[in-house]
Design an enzyme around this catalytic site. Structure first.
Site, PDB file in Angstrom:
ATOM      1  N   ARG A  17      25.171 -29.294 -37.957  1.00 17.84           N
ATOM      2  CA  ARG A  17      26.397 -30.043 -37.637  1.00 17.84           C
ATOM      3  C   ARG A  17      26.499 -31.371 -38.370  1.00 17.84           C
ATOM      4  NH1 ARG A  17      26.573 -30.723 -31.559  1.00 17.84           N
ATOM      5  NH2 ARG A  17      24.429 -29.956 -31.535  1.00 17.84           N
ATOM      6  N   GLY A  53      11.432 -22.146 -31.740  1.00 15.93           N
ATOM      7  CA  GLY A  53      11.444 -22.901 -30.489  1.00 15.93           C
ATOM      8  C   GLY A  53      10.521 -24.105 -30.503  1.00 15.93           C
ATOM      9  N   ASN A 105      15.621 -32.994 -18.936  1.00 18.04           N
ATOM     10  CA  ASN A 105      14.452 -33.191 -19.792  1.00 18.04           C
ATOM     11  C   ASN A 105      14.912 -33.828 -21.099  1.00 18.04           C
ATOM     12  OD1 ASN A 105      12.062 -32.848 -21.291  1.00 18.04           O
ATOM     13  ND2 ASN A 105      12.681 -30.778 -21.918  1.00 18.04           N
ATOM     14  N   ASN A 112      22.895 -35.157 -33.596  1.00 20.46           N
ATOM     15  CA  ASN A 112      23.204 -33.811 -34.076  1.00 20.46           C
ATOM     16  C   ASN A 112      24.394 -33.796 -35.013  1.00 20.46           C
ATOM     17  OD1 ASN A 112      21.215 -32.197 -32.548  1.00 20.46           O
ATOM     18  ND2 ASN A 112      22.304 -33.055 -30.802  1.00 20.46           N
ATOM     19  N   ARG A 147      21.210 -62.502 -58.487  1.00 24.18           N
ATOM     20  CA  ARG A 147      20.484 -61.248 -58.741  1.00 24.18           C
ATOM     21  C   ARG A 147      18.978 -61.505 -58.703  1.00 24.18           C
ATOM     22  NH1 ARG A 147      22.720 -59.317 -64.121  1.00 24.18           N
ATOM     23  NH2 ARG A 147      20.970 -57.875 -63.844  1.00 24.18           N
ATOM     24  N   LYS A 177      20.726 -64.632 -62.774  1.00 29.67           N
ATOM     25  CA  LYS A 177      19.690 -63.599 -62.790  1.00 29.67           C
ATOM     26  C   LYS A 177      18.401 -64.153 -63.359  1.00 29.67           C
ATOM     27  CE  LYS A 177      18.097 -61.271 -65.852  1.00 29.67           C
ATOM     28  NZ  LYS A 177      17.715 -60.513 -67.048  1.00 29.67           N
ATOM     29  N   TYR A 187      27.614 -67.172 -66.524  1.00 27.18           N
ATOM     30  CA  TYR A 187      26.481 -66.244 -66.442  1.00 27.18           C
ATOM     31  C   TYR A 187      25.218 -66.986 -66.844  1.00 27.18           C
ATOM     32  CZ  TYR A 187      23.066 -62.666 -67.262  1.00 27.18           C
ATOM     33  OH  TYR A 187      21.909 -61.942 -67.208  1.00 27.18           O
ATOM     34  N   TYR A 205      20.657 -61.556 -74.181  1.00 26.17           N
ATOM     35  CA  TYR A 205      20.319 -60.192 -74.605  1.00 26.17           C
ATOM     36  C   TYR A 205      20.891 -59.932 -75.983  1.00 26.17           C
ATOM     37  CZ  TYR A 205      19.976 -55.073 -74.048  1.00 26.17           C
ATOM     38  OH  TYR A 205      19.684 -53.751 -74.186  1.00 26.17           O
ATOM     39  N   SER A 241      32.698 -76.827 -70.971  1.00 24.46           N
ATOM     40  CA  SER A 241      33.250 -75.513 -70.632  1.00 24.46           C
ATOM     41  C   SER A 241      33.261 -74.575 -71.829  1.00 24.46           C
ATOM     42  CB  SER A 241      34.683 -75.683 -70.133  1.00 24.46           C
ATOM     43  OG  SER A 241      34.681 -76.468 -68.968  1.00 24.46           O
TER      44      SER A 241
HETATM   45  C1  UD1 Z   1      15.244 -29.182 -25.969  1.00 24.38           C
HETATM   46  C2  UD1 Z   1      14.587 -28.858 -24.660  1.00 24.38           C
HETATM   47  C3  UD1 Z   1      15.510 -29.243 -23.506  1.00 24.38           C
HETATM   48  C4  UD1 Z   1      15.897 -30.697 -23.604  1.00 24.38           C
HETATM   49  C5  UD1 Z   1      16.496 -30.985 -24.979  1.00 24.38           C
HETATM   50  C6  UD1 Z   1      16.714 -32.470 -25.151  1.00 24.38           C
HETATM   51  C7  UD1 Z   1      13.152 -26.945 -25.067  1.00 24.38           C
HETATM   52  C8  UD1 Z   1      13.014 -25.472 -24.941  1.00 24.38           C
HETATM   53  N1  UD1 Z   1      14.295 -27.452 -24.630  1.00 24.38           N
HETATM   54  O1  UD1 Z   1      16.442 -28.425 -26.071  1.00 24.38           O
HETATM   55  O2  UD1 Z   1      14.865 -29.003 -22.273  1.00 24.38           O
HETATM   56  O3  UD1 Z   1      16.843 -31.013 -22.585  1.00 24.38           O
HETATM   57  O4  UD1 Z   1      15.588 -30.570 -26.014  1.00 24.38           O
HETATM   58  O5  UD1 Z   1      17.443 -32.669 -26.316  1.00 24.38           O
HETATM   59  O6  UD1 Z   1      12.245 -27.601 -25.510  1.00 24.38           O
HETATM   60  N2  UD1 Z   1      12.670 -28.235 -33.110  1.00 24.38           N
HETATM   61  C9  UD1 Z   1      11.770 -27.827 -34.047  1.00 24.38           C
HETATM   62  N3  UD1 Z   1      11.517 -26.497 -34.176  1.00 24.38           N
HETATM   63  C10 UD1 Z   1      12.126 -25.564 -33.392  1.00 24.38           C
HETATM   64  C11 UD1 Z   1      13.061 -26.002 -32.418  1.00 24.38           C
HETATM   65  C12 UD1 Z   1      13.316 -27.352 -32.302  1.00 24.38           C
HETATM   66  O7  UD1 Z   1      11.200 -28.632 -34.793  1.00 24.38           O
HETATM   67  O8  UD1 Z   1      11.828 -24.377 -33.561  1.00 24.38           O
HETATM   68  C13 UD1 Z   1      12.937 -29.681 -32.983  1.00 24.38           C
HETATM   69  C14 UD1 Z   1      14.352 -30.064 -33.358  1.00 24.38           C
HETATM   70  O9  UD1 Z   1      14.424 -30.467 -34.720  1.00 24.38           O
HETATM   71  C15 UD1 Z   1      14.626 -31.229 -32.442  1.00 24.38           C
HETATM   72  C16 UD1 Z   1      13.795 -30.926 -31.231  1.00 24.38           C
HETATM   73  O10 UD1 Z   1      12.801 -30.013 -31.630  1.00 24.38           O
HETATM   74  O11 UD1 Z   1      14.151 -32.446 -32.981  1.00 24.38           O
HETATM   75  C17 UD1 Z   1      14.630 -30.338 -30.100  1.00 24.38           C
HETATM   76  O12 UD1 Z   1      15.293 -29.200 -30.553  1.00 24.38           O
HETATM   77  P1  UD1 Z   1      16.762 -28.861 -30.058  1.00 24.38           P
HETATM   78  O13 UD1 Z   1      17.113 -27.532 -30.579  1.00 24.38           O
HETATM   79  O14 UD1 Z   1      17.658 -29.987 -30.297  1.00 24.38           O
HETATM   80  O15 UD1 Z   1      16.523 -28.823 -28.491  1.00 24.38           O
HETATM   81  P2  UD1 Z   1      16.904 -27.726 -27.458  1.00 24.38           P
HETATM   82  O16 UD1 Z   1      16.052 -26.534 -27.664  1.00 24.38           O
HETATM   83  O17 UD1 Z   1      18.344 -27.601 -27.420  1.00 24.38           O
HETATM   84 CA    CA Z   2      19.305 -30.501 -28.637  1.00 23.06          CA
END
Ligand code: UD1
Ligand code: CA
Length: 457
Positions: free
Chosen positions: A18, A81, A169, A227, A333, A351, A366, A387, A405
């Site tokens: 995004r 994840g 969280n 984001n 500069r 400069k 200058y 220069y 001047s």
């Molecule tokens: C995650 C949390 C959620 C929390 C939210 C806060 C999990 C499963 N969920 O959500 O509880 O409320 O953050 O913003 O943890 N990233 C990686 N690799 C991956 C996935 C993510 O490096 O495979 C990094 C992203 O770049 C980011 C961060 O982890 O910096 C969180 O990822 P994002 O996808 O924004 O969070 P959610 O899974 O939506």
């Molecule tokens: Ca997120």
């Protein structure tokens, strides 16, 4: 607080679709510094035993941009994840008993908040949480009737009842390292998103009888993530508002705290005043009673006490002495060094030159690769021709020189103490001290000359 040694894992593998940009999300700047660099700098304040960055697909530029001796790198080739992301860092783990997980796209988290979180996690797991009026999209903190944390449920896996929970969280956690390694190995991806959720370790901790506590940030903006460009711009304003407030509290007069941008470090004495629209970059030092007019850009500059800068000046790597009067529209500069009570006026560029005490160049000039003594007057339209197309040459102008001047000084050349150069001089040889030197065609008047005229048809 006696806290245990900590290691930090920063998750930075997200692509940031995004952002609509070729630049990886965590490299976008706030206050001129990459998002992830803010997080790294804050993390360093905790003196971690190890600092591990998890970077993603196409993240080589992340690695090369943020490279530092104290950072270890873990690649997460596919984003399966947050739990999977942390698991990629395990081979780099140190012996630190506590692992702090941070997000590379949550740049404004404060060291004070992190210290409180680490304290909450001193004998177990600690999650940084906040209550939001609208918790949509976030993982929810599920507690039992007694208020004890049971688990975290992601929005997409939550029941209607769980979705009504407003405590969320933030993603930032302090986790006992030994357990973390075990828990990561036990994560499953049988959930709505088919991901390995780091958040599932909370239920594993509860099942193992490990205390789970929560801590909260001092300010809600600390846990805001980026984001989109909209959020990037919002956090930039939060950051700048905080700096402006700090400056005001410390006694700086800001014409408008909403119209100043500090992208680096601004240090100041007493009774400093800054008008609207100024940008400070790198390291800028303002002495007592320095005044900065509107719309100035100052990068890596030192200004001594009592100097006034008028509107629309642009300075970079310059040192300005006390009680000077500079601008409007002055450009300093790299290597410009001005002594006490120097005046530099409009459309004057300096400069790599030293200008001595009480010397003045008030209009259109200058000054490059020159050394100028004290009480020198540089007339309007003076150009130092430093220069020759291949090499730069030095010009020396001694004390009490007066330069008329529209003069060109073809370097290398020296103008002796107390010398005067007549207006329009093109100086190609040294000018002796105390004398008038002038190079100028003799003025003639042709009487009887008639201006050509068009003949009307
Ligand atoms: C995650 C949390 C959620 C929390 C939210 C806060 C999990 C499963 N969920 O959500 O509880 O409320 O953050 O913003 O943890 N990233 C990686 N690799 C991956 C996935 C993510 O490096 O495979 C990094 C992203 O770049 C980011 C961060 O982890 O910096 C969180 O990822 P994002 O996808 O924004 O969070 P959610 O899974 O939506
Ligand atoms: Ca997120």
């Amino acid at each position: 607080m006696s806290d245990q040694p900590v290691q930090v894992v920063i998750l930075a593998a997200g692509q940031g679709k995004r952002m609509h940009s070729n630049l990886p999300k965590v490299l976008h700047p706030i206050a001129g510094k990459a998002l992830a660099q803010h997080v790294i700098d804050t993390a360093r304040g905790l003196a971690p035993q190890k600092l591990i960055l998890v970077y993603g697909h196409g993240g080589e530029v992340v690695r090369s941009t943020l490279a530092a001796v104290d950072i270890s790198w873990a690649e997460q080739a596919r984003q399966l994840g947050t739990g999977h992301a942390v698991a990629q860092a395990v081979p780099q783990f140190s012996k630190a008993p506590c692992t702090l997980v941070l997000y590379g796209d949550v740049p404004l988290i404060s060291a004070a908040t992190l210290r409180r979180l680490l304290h909450a996690g001193r004998d177990g797991l600690a999650v940084l949480t906040v209550e939001l009026p609208d918790a949509t999209g976030y993982g929810r903190i599920v507690r039992d009737a007694a208020g004890k944390v049971l688990r975290i449920v992601e929005e997409k896996d939550a029941t209607a009842e769980e979705k009504s929970i407003r405590e969320i969280n933030t993603g930032i956690m302090a986790i006992p390292t030994a357990h973390l390694v075990d828990w990561l190995g036990r994560l499953k991806n049988d959930n709505a998103q088919g991901e390995y959720y780091l958040t599932d370790i909370v239920a594993l901790a509860v099942a193992a009888g490990i205390p789970v506590r929560t801590a909260h940030p001092e300010a809600a903006w600390e846990v805001l993530g980026v984001n989109s460009k909209v959020q990037l711009a919002e956090l930039e304003r939060v950051y700048q508002r905080n700096i402006a407030e700090r400056l005001l509290v410390a006694g700086v007069r800001l014409a408008d705290p909403a119209r100043i941008d500090v992208r680096g470090e601004l240090t100041h004495g007493r009774d400093v005043a800054i008008d609207v629209g100024c940008v400070f970059e790198g390291s800028v030092e303002l002495g007592d009673a320095v005044e900065i007019g509107p719309y100035c850009v100052l990068k890596d500059v030192k200004i001594a006490a009592g100097t006034r800068i008028a509107a629309f000046c642009h300075f970079e790597e310059a040192v300005i002495g006390p009680d000077g009067v500079i601008g409007p529209f002055a450009r300093l500069r790299p290597g410009a060094e001005l002594g006490p009570e120097v005046h530099i006026g409009n459309f004057v560029e300096v400069k790599k030159s030293k200008v001595g005490a009480q010397s003045k160049a008030n209009h259109l000039a200058y000054i490059g690769d020159a050394e100028i003594g004290q009480r020198v007057n540089i007339g309007a339209g003076t150009i130092i021709c430093n220069y020759d197309g291949a090499f730069k040459h030095k010009t020396l102008i001694e004390d009490d020189v007066f330069i008329g001047s529209d003069t060109q000084l073809v370097a290398p050349v020296t103008v002796g103490r107390g010398a005067t150069l007549g207006a329009g001089t093109t100086l190609t040889k040294d000018a002796p001290p105390g004398a008038l030197t002038v190079s100028r065609a003799k003025q003639v008047t042709l009487t009887g000359w008639v201006r050509p005229q068009k003949v009307k048809k």
